[in-house]
Write a protein that holds these residues in place. Structure first.
Motif, PDB file in Angstrom:
ATOM      1  N   HIS A 253      -3.969   3.995   8.145  1.00 36.63           N
ATOM      2  CA  HIS A 253      -2.663   4.596   7.879  1.00 36.63           C
ATOM      3  C   HIS A 253      -2.186   5.481   9.034  1.00 36.63           C
ATOM      4  CE1 HIS A 253      -4.180   3.966   3.594  1.00 36.63           C
ATOM      5  NE2 HIS A 253      -3.222   3.076   3.803  1.00 36.63           N
ATOM      6  N   ILE A 254      -3.124   6.000   9.838  1.00 35.00           N
ATOM      7  CA  ILE A 254      -2.730   6.757  11.025  1.00 35.00           C
ATOM      8  C   ILE A 254      -1.935   5.840  11.954  1.00 35.00           C
ATOM      9  CG2 ILE A 254      -3.538   8.104  13.010  1.00 35.00           C
ATOM     10  CD1 ILE A 254      -6.111   8.638  11.447  1.00 35.00           C
ATOM     11  N   GLY A 255      -2.408   4.602  12.072  1.00 33.51           N
ATOM     12  CA  GLY A 255      -1.714   3.639  12.911  1.00 33.51           C
ATOM     13  C   GLY A 255      -0.295   3.369  12.434  1.00 33.51           C
ATOM     14  N   LEU A 256      -0.093   3.347  11.106  1.00 32.13           N
ATOM     15  CA  LEU A 256       1.253   3.138  10.573  1.00 32.13           C
ATOM     16  C   LEU A 256       2.171   4.281  10.976  1.00 32.13           C
ATOM     17  CD1 LEU A 256       0.496   1.819   6.963  1.00 32.13           C
ATOM     18  CD2 LEU A 256       1.049   0.496   9.000  1.00 32.13           C
ATOM     19  N   LEU A 257       1.689   5.516  10.832  1.00 32.55           N
ATOM     20  CA  LEU A 257       2.517   6.655  11.221  1.00 32.55           C
ATOM     21  C   LEU A 257       2.747   6.691  12.732  1.00 32.55           C
ATOM     22  CD1 LEU A 257       1.173   9.433   8.835  1.00 32.55           C
ATOM     23  CD2 LEU A 257       3.541   8.681   9.041  1.00 32.55           C
ATOM     24  N   ALA A 258       1.726   6.299  13.491  1.00 37.19           N
ATOM     25  CA  ALA A 258       1.868   6.291  14.946  1.00 37.19           C
ATOM     26  C   ALA A 258       2.893   5.261  15.402  1.00 37.19           C
ATOM     27  CB  ALA A 258       0.522   6.011  15.602  1.00 37.19           C
ATOM     28  N   SER A 259       3.148   4.238  14.569  1.00 34.27           N
ATOM     29  CA  SER A 259       4.091   3.183  14.937  1.00 34.27           C
ATOM     30  C   SER A 259       5.544   3.636  14.821  1.00 34.27           C
ATOM     31  CB  SER A 259       3.876   1.947  14.056  1.00 34.27           C
ATOM     32  OG  SER A 259       4.283   2.207  12.711  1.00 34.27           O
ATOM     33  N   VAL A 260       5.804   4.768  14.155  1.00 33.38           N
ATOM     34  CA  VAL A 260       7.172   5.283  14.036  1.00 33.38           C
ATOM     35  C   VAL A 260       7.601   5.818  15.398  1.00 33.38           C
ATOM     36  CG1 VAL A 260       8.676   6.935  12.859  1.00 33.38           C
ATOM     37  CG2 VAL A 260       6.779   5.856  11.617  1.00 33.38           C
ATOM     38  N   GLN A 261       8.650   5.252  15.946  1.00 34.89           N
ATOM     39  CA  GLN A 261       9.028   5.560  17.325  1.00 34.89           C
ATOM     40  C   GLN A 261       9.491   7.000  17.499  1.00 34.89           C
ATOM     41  OE1 GLN A 261       8.561   3.549  19.987  1.00 34.89           O
ATOM     42  NE2 GLN A 261       7.547   2.167  18.544  1.00 34.89           N
TER      43      GLN A 261
END
Length: 473
Positions: A253-261
């Motif tokens: 889920h960290i990766g999902l948040l990190a994907s927000v530009q």
């Protein structure tokens, strides 16, 4: 309750008492859940009065299907109000809840049901639609299965994630669950009454079940599952209210948040707490820079729940044992005090013996501070040409290379790496970068680049050699 306020739970037979006192008590107008409708984004609050009413209705349905005090009900449901209300109804009826992830195959489910013999099986009435969802709307089908009482007095039976091999069947008593819920209340930095918990992990598994659902109900924390399992939807869930919000998830889920530009300013974002795998320092640093909040770490196991935390993010990679938890190091392996074996059936002395659970995790306990440093799986230590290599170190180093999304390193006669990329990179260039950071004897003999690394139903990377070999191109 005792004079000092502790809840005494002798077993599942007094289910209504512990469920009502520990999980459902509180003002009727308290909001327990706030659900977002994916179609139009509208918010649907579920207060405590409605939750109690739904649980009583489920209890009647389960009784009509044959569930009796001391019996067992298998719940094969996705995260949903149907799951929450059936789970509480089973416990309130004095029953045992067998939690089966809805993503398991029919074969896996059949084997579990044949072994555990529940009186009732609860499943979705229709197939679950595909899509990135964290919470579902589910109509249920309740079927009678057997007339036998539960084989044990455990309140909940779970299957381990099986990231390193076959799943284990684990049982926990009502008393054990209550002790863990109360343990959370003594940890500095957990969400408090009136705050929100953005709930991402599946409630079938221990982090989402106890750290999310049960603790949230007990502490008066509003549980907010995002409308969808995307970075933008998680950000929208945080921004949907003014009260402080903690995100609970796993490294995926960290990766999902990190994907927000370009995330908006989120003054209500308090912290993100992750469980599961170790988070590389580079990932935690980039997350904290992007969102301006600490990335907290939680270490636990299905067998015992939360073991230790670092919610301020100051001890990384070490954690502090949770209140009431005793951890020791024996020959490089972490052991956790557990008076009785958590495993159903015969207990493997290599996993539990003499009151201690053998975690199979490599680590050390600082004799002065009591801090516990986790170094990865014990089976990650291998010998190459007489030299010791920690596969966790190799895996961590691979994860620091540009373009690497995730990596799994195993020993398959030689050191072998399986890598998932976030951007296209040539294998030779990856190996050249790695050569600058690791000694030759530590570097993988073989490096496989996969479009997607295999993961368990909880999002953990699979380390089983058979599965990895099949996934390799």
């Amino acid at each position: 309750m005792t004079m000092d306020g502790a809840v005494v739970v002798p077993g599942i037979s007094q289910g209504a008492q512990w469920v009502d006192e520990v999980l459902l008590a509180g003002p009727a107008n308290d909001i327990c859940f706030r659900l977002t409708q994916p179609a139009d984004g509208t918010s649907v609050p579920i207060d405590r009065a409605k939750l109690r009413r739904l649980v009583r209705d489920r209890q009647s349905e389960l009784a009509e299907a044959g569930l009796r005090p001391g019996g067992a009900a298998a719940l094969r449901l996705p995260p949903s109000m149907a799951f929450v209300t059936h789970l509480l109804a089973v416990w309130r009826s004095g029953g045992q809840a067998i939690l089966l992830d809805h993503r398991l195959t029919e074969y896996e489910v059949r084997r579990a049901i044949e072994r555990l013999v529940p009186q009732v099986v609860v499943e979705p009435e229709r197939p679950i639609p595909a899509g990135l969802r964290t919470f579902f709307e589910v109509d249920t089908a309740v079927a009678s299965y057997s007339g036998h009482p539960a084989g044990t007095t455990h309140a909940v039976v779970q299957l381990s994630s099986g990231s390193t091999g076959p799943s284990k069947v684990i049982g926990r008593t009502a008393e054990d669950l209550v002790e863990e819920v109360l343990r959370y209340t003594r940890i500095d930095g957990v969400p408090l009454r009136g705050e929100r918990l953005i709930l991402l992990p599946s409630m079938v598994h221990v982090l989402g079940l106890v750290g999310g659902l049960l603790y949230g109900l007990h502490a008066g924390v509003e549980l907010v599952p995002p409308a969808r399992l995307t970075g933008d939807a998680i950000v929208q869930a945080i921004a949907s209210g003014r009260t402080p919000a903690t995100v609970l998830g796993v490294p995926f889920h960290i990766g999902l948040l990190a994907s927000v530009q370009r995330p908006p300013n989120l003054p209500q974002f308090k912290r993100m707490t992750t469980g599961g795998e170790l988070v590389p320092a580079s990932v935690s640093q980039s997350f904290e820079i992007k969102y301006g909040v600490p990335l907290a770490n939680m270490y636990g196991m299905t067998e015992v729940g939360v073991i230790g935390t670092d919610l301020a993010g100051v001890h990384r990679p070490a954690i502090r044992p949770a209140p009431g938890i005793e951890v020791r190091e024996v020959d490089g392996e972490l052991h956790v005090r557990r008076p009785e074996s958590p495993y159903l059936g015969l207990s493997d002395p290599a996993r539990w013996s003499d009151g201690w659970l053998h975690t199979r995790d490599a680590g050390a306990v600082d004799p002065t501070t009591g801090l516990v440093t986790i170094r990865g799986r014990l089976d990650s230590q291998v010998s190459v040409g007489g030299l010791k290599v920690d596969l966790t170190e190799v895996e961590y180093t691979l994860g620091t290379l540009r373009g690497v999304e995730a990596a799994v390193v195993v020993f398959d006669g030689s050191i072998t790496a399986y890598v998932q990329l976030r951007e296209r990179r040539d294998r030779d260039h990856l190996e050249a970068d790695l050569a600058q950071r690791l000694a030759a004897y530590k570097r993988p003999r073989t490096l496989h680049i996969l479009d997607q690394l295999p993961r368990t139903t909880t999002g953990k990377l699979v380390r089983d050699l058979t599965v990895l070999r099949k996934a390799a191109p």
